[in-house]
Write an enzyme that holds these catalytic residues in place. Structure first.
Site: not given
Length: 421
Positions: A179, A188, A212, A226, A317, A360
């Site tokens: 990516d 996070d 992205h 957390n 794909a 995505s």
């Protein structure tokens, strides 16, 4: 509801390569002017040096043992001279037995004409454009959140992930994400051991907090329990991020190309990743298809985003064996596999949270589900995973029917609902 039933069922069942080289500035030229470059591969008949006996996923990360052979060097020099090409980057791909070069064509030459001539050259095994690819996400309105709010994770809840986490959180499964860069020190993600590889330029990957990749990593593996933010589908999976895409200064859109994606796939082939997430899409690409087919032959699971038109075509794909995922409702539900992909809450650079849309996001969530399945059932391989997710019968089941079917089915042949909502 079908997602919850599917996840509950599935969890209850509980070579070597050398690094590419490019002259200084060549990568930037390829990124800015991809239409002036072609990818050429010629045979590179090298003998592998002796190595340990046996082959397994864990052995793929060994020290590279291949270089460009003298025969390949002579052939490439002849090809460059005959077709007036200038080498921009080169690397051996031993798993395919070839040496690849990205050539820049002459300033006054037509790329189509050069490719046509190369296709007739008996010394050339492969000649193709340097294709461009892009992540398949759409920007959402600018609603942003500073604080954790799990109830907004509608896709996460619809998948039944909180229930699935009682059985599996993806521990022990390695996921490779190809990516853009990502903010890996996001609150996070902070503290997660994420292996970073920048295959676009020479900048430190840790300093490239791009949108992205941050969104995709967040959906797959945001830290759970957390006290802040959101929870990923597979929060205990092991992660590697291969930056093969970048954001252009002109239009702010992310792009990849055949060269950067090939570098990433070769690197993944040298790893022990069992799940590969490709939340991007573009045209058919012979070189990339061969590399992806090699990953599939090794029994790995490749999850890809379906193009916006909902048709399974292009790279990645359209490659047989790839788990292609559409956003729920995309193309009127014609896609064989769908997952939540509209206004999905995830991570954003700058330590923020926001909504993102597109296939995505759907693909990223399915990659997380695959990691949960593999953690619960390590003996599953890529074809078995694909069969379970797509479901040969493809009809809806009640919870009792799903559980009974899963318990009665032989290993690797369980059937699941095909449309995740």
């Amino acid at each position: 509801m079908r997602w919850a039933l599917l996840v509950a069922l599935l969890l209850a069942l509980a070579g070597c390569a050398s690094a590419p080289t490019a002259p200084a500035g060549a990568d930037a030229d390829m990124q800015a002017r991809s239409d002036r470059f072609v990818v050429v591969a010629v045979a590179n008949p090298l003998q592998r040096l002796p190595s340990r006996a046996g082959t397994s996923l864990s052995s793929y990360g060994g020290t590279p043992r291949y270089t460009q052979g003298e025969q390949a060097a002579r052939v490439l020099a002849d090809v460059a001279r005959r077709h007036q090409l200038r080498e921009a980057a080169a690397w051996p791909i031993p798993v395919l037995g070839v040496h690849c070069v990205v050539f820049e064509i002459a300033p006054d030459a037509s790329r189509d004409a050069v490719l046509a001539a190369l296709a007739q050259d008996a010394q050339v095994q492969l000649a193709q454009p340097l294709h461009d690819f892009e992540p398949l996400a759409t920007d959402a309105p600018g609603v942003r959140y500073d604080d954790p709010y799990l109830p907004l994770q509608q896709g996460f809840l619809a998948l039944g992930v909180p229930q699935a986490h009682r059985l599996s959180t993806g521990r022990g499964v390695h996921i490779a994400v190809i990516d853009t860069g990502a903010q890996t020190d996001h609150p996070d993600l902070n503290g997660r051991a994420i292996a970073l590889h920048n295959l676009v330029d020479e900048r430190p990957a840790a300093a490239l907090a791009e949108r992205h990749g941050t969104e995709v990593l967040g959906l797959i593996a945001a830290t759970g329990n957390n006290g802040q933010g959101i929870v990923g589908i597979a929060p205990d999976a092991r992660l590697s991020l291969y930056r093969a895409c970048w954001y252009g200064a002109a239009n702010g859109r992310a792009r990849c190309n055949s060269f950067t994606l090939a570098k990433a796939l070769v690197a993944v082939l040298a790893s022990d990743a069992r799940v590969i997430n490709l939340s991007l899409g573009g045209p058919d690409d012979p070189l990339l298809t061969q590399l992806l087919q090699q990953l599939l032959r090794q029994g790995r699971s490749v999850v890809a985003a379906l193009p916006a038109d909902g048709l399974r075509r292009g790279f990645p794909a359209g490659v047989p064996g790839v788990i292609s995922v559409a956003a729920t409702g995309q193309a009127d539900g014609a896609a064989p596999l769908q997952a939540p992909g509209r206004d999905v809450l995830t991570l954003q650079p700058g330590g923020r949270y926001d909504f993102a849309s597109g296939s995505s996001m759907a693909a990223a969530q399915v990659s997380g589900v695959v990691a949960l399945m593999l953690s619960a059932q390590p003996a599953l391989d890529g074809p078995a995973i694909a069969h379970l997710l797509t479901g040969a019968e493809g009809r809806p089941w009640t919870a009792q029917q799903l559980l009974a079917l899963g318990k009665a089915a032989p290993a690797g042949r369980q059937t699941a609902a095909h449309n995740f909502r």
